[in-house]
Design a protein around this motif. Sequence first.
Motif: not given
Length: 273
Positions: A116-129, A146-156
């Motif tokens: 398992v490598y979370l292959s459906h998700f192709s992009k990781v968006l990282v925000y500064p806040n 899942p529709r846009l295949k995104l994992i989104v994170l606030s870095w701090p």
Amino acid sequence: MKDQAEHLQIVIGEYVLILFMSLALLYVLQATGRINLGIKIPGKLPPLKKTYRAILKKYFTYYQYLSAEDRMRFERKLVRFLHTKQFVGRGMQITDEVKVLISASAAQLTFGLPNVYLSHFSKVLVYPNDYYSTINNRYHKGEVNPRLKLIVLSWPSFVQGYIEHDSGKNLGLHEMAHALHLENRIANQEFGFFEPMIFKAWHEQAHKEMKAIKLGQNQFLRAYASEDIYEFFAVAVEHFFERPKELLAAMPTTYQLLVKLLNQDPIELYNLT
């Protein structure tokens, strides 16, 4: 009729050959970077860079507890995630630390699931806040789309989760848990990796605990865990890795089901018995 059949076979054979050659050409062009079809081709992945390993040794507690053999397995998982996802900074630079530590979070959660490598998700968006969502008009620390295949994170917020490693709040694990939960349902090469009977038992137990939380009979997990089955899983995963002994004492069935689902036991890893 015989001549027509033979001619048809020849035509079909030619079309199949052309299709095969076209697909092979597209694969080569994608692999060499001449075109981008949005397809991630792992190929033979490189070993973990020494500088990346230094980041893990300095900042990633989970990695530090692994045996030498398990560290090698962890590194291969990390490298696979890192090289098959596109990391995009929204108003910030994507450094080696950003890529390595986010990839390590995914490797930690999926360590006991070798395929398992979370292959459906192709992009990781990282925000500064924390970032503002126009969809529901509020600020977010992270999300999974899942529709846009995104994992989104606030870095701090991601970093804070690993600095305060026993708080039961870890944004990286929380969002990766959402991705994992969804990955199990999405029809691809990783579909249905949770053992059905255990997953069914997990759902039944989760609904019991969510009801108890709403009634004020379970105050171990924060109230947000009762929002829905996905949030319960994500919050439980945070405590599973950050407060395993406490989770076992407060919710033993939930803990043991997570051990079976994720095929790992943090209490054993951290030598907390």
